[in-house]
Design a protein around this motif. Structure first.
Motif, PDB file in Angstrom:
ATOM      1  N   UNK A 178       0.917  -1.069   0.018  1.00  0.00           N
ATOM      2  CA  UNK A 178      -0.161   0.037  -0.056  1.00  0.00           C
ATOM      3  C   UNK A 178       0.954   1.097  -0.020  1.00  0.00           C
ATOM      4  N   UNK A 179       1.964   1.241   0.740  1.00  0.00           N
ATOM      5  CA  UNK A 179       2.944   2.567   0.896  1.00  0.00           C
ATOM      6  C   UNK A 179       3.480   2.457  -0.605  1.00  0.00           C
ATOM      7  N   UNK A 201      -0.922  -8.424  -8.079  1.00  0.00           N
ATOM      8  CA  UNK A 201      -0.685  -7.846  -9.336  1.00  0.00           C
ATOM      9  C   UNK A 201      -2.271  -6.884  -9.776  1.00  0.00           C
ATOM     10  N   UNK A 202      -3.030  -7.264  -9.274  1.00  0.00           N
ATOM     11  CA  UNK A 202      -4.415  -6.253  -9.559  1.00  0.00           C
ATOM     12  C   UNK A 202      -4.334  -5.018  -8.712  1.00  0.00           C
ATOM     13  N   UNK A 203      -3.798  -5.430  -7.546  1.00  0.00           N
ATOM     14  CA  UNK A 203      -3.977  -4.137  -6.600  1.00  0.00           C
ATOM     15  C   UNK A 203      -2.985  -2.899  -6.973  1.00  0.00           C
ATOM     16  N   UNK A 227     -10.159   2.559 -10.965  1.00  0.00           N
ATOM     17  CA  UNK A 227      -9.423   3.868 -10.748  1.00  0.00           C
ATOM     18  C   UNK A 227      -8.435   4.194  -9.706  1.00  0.00           C
ATOM     19  N   UNK A 228      -7.587   4.894 -10.241  1.00  0.00           N
ATOM     20  CA  UNK A 228      -6.530   5.680  -9.175  1.00  0.00           C
ATOM     21  C   UNK A 228      -6.927   7.005  -8.841  1.00  0.00           C
ATOM     22  N   UNK A 229      -6.452   7.387  -7.441  1.00  0.00           N
ATOM     23  CA  UNK A 229      -5.745   6.707  -6.495  1.00  0.00           C
ATOM     24  C   UNK A 229      -6.569   5.425  -6.081  1.00  0.00           C
ATOM     25  N   UNK A 230      -5.736   4.447  -5.562  1.00  0.00           N
ATOM     26  CA  UNK A 230      -6.525   3.135  -5.088  1.00  0.00           C
ATOM     27  C   UNK A 230      -6.091   2.877  -3.671  1.00  0.00           C
ATOM     28  N   UNK A 231      -7.067   2.505  -2.893  1.00  0.00           N
ATOM     29  CA  UNK A 231      -6.943   2.141  -1.373  1.00  0.00           C
ATOM     30  C   UNK A 231      -7.030   0.896  -1.439  1.00  0.00           C
ATOM     31  N   UNK A 232      -5.909   0.151  -0.982  1.00  0.00           N
ATOM     32  CA  UNK A 232      -5.657  -1.190  -1.086  1.00  0.00           C
ATOM     33  C   UNK A 232      -6.678  -1.966  -0.324  1.00  0.00           C
ATOM     34  N   UNK A 233      -6.957  -1.637   0.796  1.00  0.00           N
ATOM     35  CA  UNK A 233      -7.876  -2.381   1.631  1.00  0.00           C
ATOM     36  C   UNK A 233      -9.248  -2.202   1.101  1.00  0.00           C
TER      37      UNK A 233
END
Length: 264
Positions: A178-179, A201-203, A227-233
């Motif tokens: 995530x970082x 890979x997808x995240x 879409x980005x930005x993405x929040x991993x959780x």
């Protein structure tokens, strides 16, 4: 894709030769990666993902085909790339700050500028206050952050990453991923990323490329419609993520089954 891609592979082959026997490891890989694109490579074990990355890095000599950056064919170790593998390769006798400074020192950057830039990057990767620590005093996740800061200090055009977060435990791996995603969305570098983890890979990626079993080739390419930005959780629980996960997993499963039938 307008203009020349940042990285272009055409017919990249690698044969291992032992005595009179030739074993093909890569069977003609064609792949373009655009400026600022994040491409993740996945595939069955032994398909040549890591070998392909080493060829791009100039660490393994290809048998055939071409590797080009910005339309210019590459040979040897290209100046355009920065490497991050499973082993973070930190210098154990150097502090965090001195590890991050190292690429700047190699380039002949003045010492005061080295220290200032290294301090900025250490703070950027969340290690403010740890600059005087040595690698042995850090956790695995912290060492990965130092390695990321060092790559950012080198400022390459293309990041080549071979399962860089693989040795970490699941919770730390998710946090460091995530970082890194946050960092990448800030700097926007071109990335070719090898992983065996479809979730990862997808995240992270703009595009997931599935490779065939050996000899490795590109089997399928999947754009990531998140879409980005993405929040991993949050991303992992969305329908677009789950739908693409099913498609990529099916492609991998079919490839493993086809390999079994070929060798059965």
């Amino acid at each position: 894709m307008s203009g020349a891609p940042k990285l272009s592979l055409r017919g990249v082959r690698l044969d291992y030769r032992r005595e009179r026997r030739r074993t093909p490891a890569l069977g003609g890989v064609d792949l373009d990666v655009a400026e600022g694109e994040f491409v993740a490579l996945v595939g069955p074990s032994g398909c040549g993902k890591s070998t392909l990355l080493k060829i791009v890095a100039g660490l393994v000599e290809r048998t055939g085909g071409s590797v080009a950056f910005d339309g210019r064919e590459s040979s040897g170790v290209p100046a355009e790339v920065g490497l991050l593998f499973q082993n973070d390769a930190l210098l154990p006798w150097r502090t965090v700050l001195d590890n991050v400074r190292f690429p700047l020192a190699v380039r002949g950057v003045p010492a005061a500028e080295q220290r200032a830039r290294a301090a900025e990057l250490v703070e950027l990767v969340g290690l403010d206050g740890f600059g005087a620590f040595f690698p042995r005093q850090l956790s695995g996740g912290m060492r990965k952050r130092v390695a990321l800061a060092r790559i950012l200090a080198a400022d390459p055009d293309v990041f080549l990453m071979d399962e860089p977060f693989g040795p970490l435990d699941a919770q730390t791996r998710l946090r460091v991923s995530a970082d890194f995603l946050d960092l990448w969305e800030t700097v926007g570098k071109t990335v070719l990323f090898v992983t065996h983890d479809v979730d990862e890979a997808i995240l992270l990626a703009d595009r997931v490329v599935v490779m065939t079993s050996g000899p490795g080739r590109v089997k399928e390419s999947f754009d990531v419609p998140i879409p980005r930005p993405r929040a991993v959780d949050d991303t992992r629980f969305t329908e677009p993520f789950r739908a693409l996960h099913r498609r990529v997993t099916r492609s991998l499963r079919d490839e493993v089954a086809e390999r079994g039938s070929r060798h059965g």
